[in-house]
Design an enzyme around this catalytic site. Structure first.
Site, short mmCIF file in Angstrom:
data_model
loop_
_atom_site.label_atom_id
_atom_site.label_comp_id
_atom_site.label_asym_id
_atom_site.label_seq_id
_atom_site.Cartn_x
_atom_site.Cartn_y
_atom_site.Cartn_z
N ASP A 1 0.81 -1.10 -0.04
CA ASP A 1 -0.17 -0.16 0.00
C ASP A 1 0.90 1.34 0.13
O ASP A 1 2.09 1.15 0.01
CB ASP A 1 -0.96 -0.14 1.30
N ASP B 1 -10.82 2.35 -3.04
CA ASP B 1 -11.33 1.03 -2.45
C ASP B 1 -12.65 0.82 -2.70
O ASP B 1 -13.50 1.54 -2.54
CB ASP B 1 -11.11 1.34 -0.73
C1 GLA Z 1 -5.96 1.03 1.70
C2 GLA Z 1 -6.22 0.21 0.67
C3 GLA Z 1 -7.32 -0.87 0.89
C4 GLA Z 1 -6.94 -1.44 2.48
C5 GLA Z 1 -6.62 -0.37 3.39
C6 GLA Z 1 -5.92 -0.82 4.78
O1 GLA Z 1 -7.19 1.79 1.78
O2 GLA Z 1 -6.39 0.68 -0.55
O3 GLA Z 1 -7.42 -2.02 -0.07
O4 GLA Z 1 -5.45 -2.30 2.12
O5 GLA Z 1 -5.51 0.50 2.95
O6 GLA Z 1 -5.95 -0.19 5.76
#
Ligand code: GLA
Length: 510
Positions: A243, A304
């Site tokens: 990430d 997301d």
């Molecule tokens: C980001 C990523 C998600 C997840 C969260 C975890 O938002 O895009 O897919 O991994 O972090 O905190």
């Protein structure tokens, strides 16, 4: 020839759900509802061009996961990707002799990876005292590994069990290495990796290039990249999602390629999922998809996913609106990732679930379910375990599909070229009234003149042969799809088998 009709049972009802709109972290959402546009967006199959690739092709046996079917049954060859034992010195030599770029040459994920990922469904629930069944702990991942291995998922290709955020302790250990939360992972990650491997599965883990993960756990800064890559390799990790919270564009430009190199240098094949483009708006000039294809196996381009239809639609719209940029970036070993499948959760109707699966298959997207496999309902399972869908998603050519048409009626048509002159079509309705009878022909969808057969993937029915010029009607439910697998008839007759073998359930009524 008369009209063909692909009739779906009109069982699903479009349900409005509130969207939490937590895509805002990425500030990427153009959120444009493009239902009013009309036009042919696709290329004909004849004029279709793929961009040249610089990746070295691995010998066939080292390529990624493939479904091998015979006698109508699916067999999975395990292990899917043999462990390539390379010493760091060999890796450095290979890097030096390669194109001079930071090539991720791990031979992994020649077809889109499939499995299960904790985040969307289980988030950062760390309250094991009050919610022991759902908290992020080794028990959750063992439960999911059991389900994948015992409920028919593994044989279909769903082999990754992936940990997301909130798995680690808040502190690194005395040697500066990441460590799992001792209370929630009392046996440690290596034990979990063995558990998963013993069931013919693979273990993925989550890291964050930055000072902290998005959930506030220790991140991987530039000075920690090698340590963390080696730690993951030592633990027996098979995939890393990196990430990008708490780092800036300049740092990311260094960090993501360096992690690629560091993973390669461990000698353990570790699939590499990069969230880098999602933090840079997902589009050029900030995002360089050629470079991404060289250093990552898959990448998150956009915000997301949430457990709602509006989120699924928003993501699909963004990907198809930007298909001219995104589509050529994908190919064997390098995939755009529109995020997890939320089928089997709470936010999608049956038809919307079918739509997510169909559009993800058209996009050649990684298929990571984020749901509770211990209690998933039968209809969601049927969608996720549909062999035709998985076959299309896993096509070895790895060409991402495109949206061909947006009709004023709210119908959209998507197309993906597949191996052996086959193709997949998805007819999607954005309408909110009733099943819509959409009339078209393969000719109107740019197919070459000829006679074709279509297999309705969800109905599991083969339709009678028809000409490219034949008008047909498909009845599409509101927010639902009709999905076809299309093959020139000549070819099907040629080898006497359907779809180049028995890779799909054999229709009984030819
Ligand atoms: C980001 C990523 C998600 C997840 C969260 C975890 O938002 O895009 O897919 O991994 O972090 O905190």
């Amino acid at each position: 020839m008369g009209k063909l009709e692909g009739q779906l049972g009109s069982t699903g009802i479009g349900v409005e759900h509130q969207q939490s709109n937590s895509l805002s972290k990425f500030k990427l959402c153009s959120c444009e509802n493009s239902r009013n546009g009309v036009g042919t967006e696709g290329l004909t199959s004849r004029s279709y061009q793929r961009t040249p690739r610089r990746r070295t092709l691995k010998p066939a046996h080292t390529r990624g996961s493939r479904l091998h079917l015979s006698s109508g049954r699916v067999h999975r060859l395990l292990p899917l990707e043999p462990k390539i034992s390379m010493t760091p010195a060999v890796v450095i030599l290979v890097l030096a002799l390669s194109t001079g770029t930071l090539a991720l040459d791990n031979g992994l994920m020649r077809t889109p990876p499939m499995g299960w990922l904790a985040w969307e469904r289980f988030r950062c629930d760390i309250d094991c005292d009050h919610d022991p069944k759902n908290c992020i702990s080794e028990n959750l991942f063992m439960d999911m590994a059991d389900r994948l291995a015992e409920d028919g998922w593994r044989e279909l290709g769903y082999v990754y069990v992936n940990i997301d955020d909130c798995w680690s302790s808040m502190e690194r250990d005395a040697n500066g290495r990441l460590q799992a939360d001792p209370k929630r992972f009392p046996n440690g990650i290596p034990h979990l990796a063995r558990y998963v491997h013993d069931r013919g599965l693979k273990l993925g883990i989550y890291g964050d290039f930055g000072t902290h993960t998005c959930g506030g756990y220790p991140g991987t800064t530039l000075d920690k990249i090698q340590t963390d890559a080696q730690t993951f390799a030592d633990w027996g990790i098979d995939m890393l999602k990196l990430d990008g919270c708490y780092s800036n564009a300049t740092e990311q430009e260094k960090g993501y390629p360096l992690m690629s190199q560091a993973l390669n240098a461990t000698g353990r094949p570790i699939g590499y999922s990069c969230s880098w483009p999602a933090y840079q708006g997902g589009l050029p000039p900030k995002v360089n998809y050629t470079q991404l294809g060289e250093i990552c196996n898959l990448w998150r381009n956009y915000g997301d996913i949430q457990d709602s239809w509006s989120s699924v639609l928003n993501i699909a719209d963004w990907f198809f609106t930007n298909q001219d940029i995104l589509q050529p970036a994908a190919g064997p070993g390098r995939w755009n990732d529109p995020d997890m499948l939320v089928i089997g959760d709470f936010g999608l109707s049956f038809d919307q679930s079918q739509t997510q699966m169909a559009l993800w298959a058209i996009m050649a997207a990684p298929l990571f379910m984020s749901n509770d496999l211990r209690s998933i309902d039968a209809r969601s399972r049927t969608i996720l375990q549909n062999k035709g869908l998985i076959y299309i998603n896993q096509d070895p050519l790895g060409i991402q599909g495109r949206r061909l048409i947006k009709e004023q009626s709210g119908v959209e048509v998507f197309w993906r070229p597949l191996s052996n002159d086959a193709s997949a079509l998805v007819f999607f309705s954005r309408r909110e009234d009733m099943p819509y009878r959409y009339q078209t022909s393969l000719k109107k969808l740019n197919y070459t003149a000829g006679v074709y057969q279509a297999y309705d993937v969800y109905q599991e029915k083969l339709l009678p042969a028809f000409k490219d010029s034949t008008d047909f009607v498909v009845s599409i439910n509101p927010s639902g799809v009709v999905m076809w697998f299309v093959v020139p008839t000549k070819q099907m007759m040629g080898d006497g088998k359907l779809f180049g073998g028995d890779r799909l359930a054999k229709p009984t009524h030819l």
